[in-house]
Structures are given as structure tokens and as C-alpha cells.
Design a protein around this motif. Structure first.
Motif, PDB file in Angstrom:
ATOM      1  N   GLU A 152       0.857  -1.174   0.000  1.00 27.51           N
ATOM      2  CA  GLU A 152       0.000   0.000   0.000  1.00 27.51           C
ATOM      3  C   GLU A 152       0.895   1.227   0.000  1.00 27.51           C
ATOM      4  N   SER A 190       1.125   5.144   1.282  1.00 30.88           N
ATOM      5  CA  SER A 190       0.517   5.874   2.374  1.00 30.88           C
ATOM      6  C   SER A 190       0.899   7.335   2.275  1.00 30.88           C
ATOM      7  N   GLU A 234      -9.535   5.957   3.910  1.00 33.10           N
ATOM      8  CA  GLU A 234      -9.749   5.405   5.247  1.00 33.10           C
ATOM      9  C   GLU A 234      -9.044   4.068   5.432  1.00 33.10           C
ATOM     10  N   GLY A 235      -8.802   3.348   4.348  1.00 33.19           N
ATOM     11  CA  GLY A 235      -8.171   2.037   4.444  1.00 33.19           C
ATOM     12  C   GLY A 235      -6.666   2.105   4.436  1.00 33.19           C
ATOM     13  N   GLN A 236      -6.119   3.199   4.897  1.00 29.80           N
ATOM     14  CA  GLN A 236      -4.679   3.412   4.895  1.00 29.80           C
ATOM     15  C   GLN A 236      -4.164   3.585   6.318  1.00 29.80           C
ATOM     16  N   ARG A 241      -0.242  -6.104   5.657  1.00 31.53           N
ATOM     17  CA  ARG A 241      -0.479  -4.936   4.807  1.00 31.53           C
ATOM     18  C   ARG A 241       0.752  -4.053   4.954  1.00 31.53           C
ATOM     19  N   SER A 279      -3.184  -8.423   9.193  1.00 31.67           N
ATOM     20  CA  SER A 279      -4.591  -8.177   8.848  1.00 31.67           C
ATOM     21  C   SER A 279      -5.504  -8.103  10.075  1.00 31.67           C
ATOM     22  N   PHE A 302      -4.897  -4.691  11.596  1.00 29.45           N
ATOM     23  CA  PHE A 302      -5.307  -3.618  10.697  1.00 29.45           C
ATOM     24  C   PHE A 302      -6.760  -3.203  10.925  1.00 29.45           C
ATOM     25  N   ALA A 303      -7.610  -4.159  11.260  1.00 29.73           N
ATOM     26  CA  ALA A 303      -9.020  -3.841  11.524  1.00 29.73           C
ATOM     27  C   ALA A 303      -9.170  -2.844  12.668  1.00 29.73           C
ATOM     28  N   LYS A 333      -7.173   0.864  11.100  1.00 32.20           N
ATOM     29  CA  LYS A 333      -7.476   1.347   9.750  1.00 32.20           C
ATOM     30  C   LYS A 333      -7.817   2.837   9.794  1.00 32.20           C
ATOM     31  N   GLN A 341     -10.900   4.014  14.611  1.00 33.81           N
ATOM     32  CA  GLN A 341     -11.498   2.789  15.156  1.00 33.81           C
ATOM     33  C   GLN A 341     -11.571   2.821  16.681  1.00 33.81           C
TER      34      GLN A 341
END
Length: 154
Positions: free
Chosen positions: A37, A39, A47-49, A97, A110, A113-114, A117, A139
């Protein structure tokens, strides 16, 4: 949302945890299947970074050698339920990631990451300590007063 501080980790402590990783994990596959990814520290990035501040990039370039990178993990614990863990690593696992900016690399598995994120990784230098921190974690619902743990939004 107020900034959520990360676990305070000195560079000496990071170096102390890496000798086993260098020796034990050298034979492991570096998995080209790891997702790469890009950044940015800009607010318009997705948002997914994971966003890296300029101070984080600069410090990582100073302390990492060769293929080393900063690994960010989230563990259960702390007074708010979850806590951030930083370490230097050299192996990228298949479920990782990878976020790169300016030659600096931060890797998050992963599962972790949740929980991070959209957050920002910073390096803070103060009179009493220097540390990598997670800031502005969308989050996280709240953090504890010591800044090393957080609870998640439900």
C-alpha cells in the motif's frame, strides 16, 4: 476525535527485541503476496490506509537498516482493552499490509489492521521519552490517561 497516544517505545527497546527476529526469521519467505500500500500523511488519503507523519518517516529512515521496517500490532490488554505494540522486523508475512512513504515502511497484520485502519503513526520526541505513537485512530472510541491503550467503537 481526540488523538489516541500509542505505546511508548524507545529505540533501545526496539533494538532489544529484534536480534531474535533477525536470526530466527531469515529463512522465512518474504511473500510477494503481501499487499503493498502507499501511504500519505495527507488528510485526503483513504480510510483504508495507515498514514505516516513526516517525523515517523524521518525517524524510521534513521533507525532501520537494510530490509528492516516498523511493525505495528494490536494486542489485548491495557486498562482500556487493547494496546499498540511496535517492533522492528525484517519478514513480511502473507497476511500483512505494507504501507510505504518516503522510503520508510510500516507493516500491519490483517487482524491488527481492523483496529487501526485510517489511523496515523507518528514519532514523538519529548524531554522524558521518544516513541512511536498511533494518533487519530478512527477505530478507537477512547484511550486511557496513560495513552498506551484504547477501546474500540462498537
Amino acid at each position: 476525535m481526540a488523538a489516541v497516544g500509542g505505546l511508548s517505545v524507545t529505540v533501545a527497546a526496539l533494538r532489544a527485541v529484534t536480534p531474535w527476529a533477525r536470526g530466527r526469521l531469515l529463512a522465512a519467505s518474504r511473500g510477494p503476496q503481501a499487499r503493498r500500500e502507499t501511504s500519505s500523511s495527507s488528510p485526503e488519503a483513504g480510510e483504508g490506509q495507515i498514514h505516516l507523519t513526516n517525523s515517523c518517516v524521518q525517524r524510521l529512515l534513521e533507525i532501520t537498516e537494510g530490509s528492516e521496517f516498523l511493525r505495528l500490532e494490536v494486542e489485548g490488554g491495557g486498562c482500556s482493552g487493547f494496546q499498540y505494540k511496535f517492533s522492528l522486523d525484517t519478514v513480511i508475512n502473507p497476511d500483512d499490509r505494507v504501507f510505504e512513504q518516503g522510503g520508510a515502511k510500516v507493516v500491519v497484520d490483517s487482524d491488527s489492521f481492523a483496529f487501526v485502519k485510517g489511523a496515523q503513526v507518528d514519532f514523538s520526541q519529548e524531554l522524558i521519552r521518544s516513541s512511536f505513537q498511533v494518533l487519530n485512530n478512527p477505530q478507537a472510541q477512547q484511550g486511557c490517561s496513560c495513552g498506551s491503550s484504547f477501546s474500540i467503537k462498537l
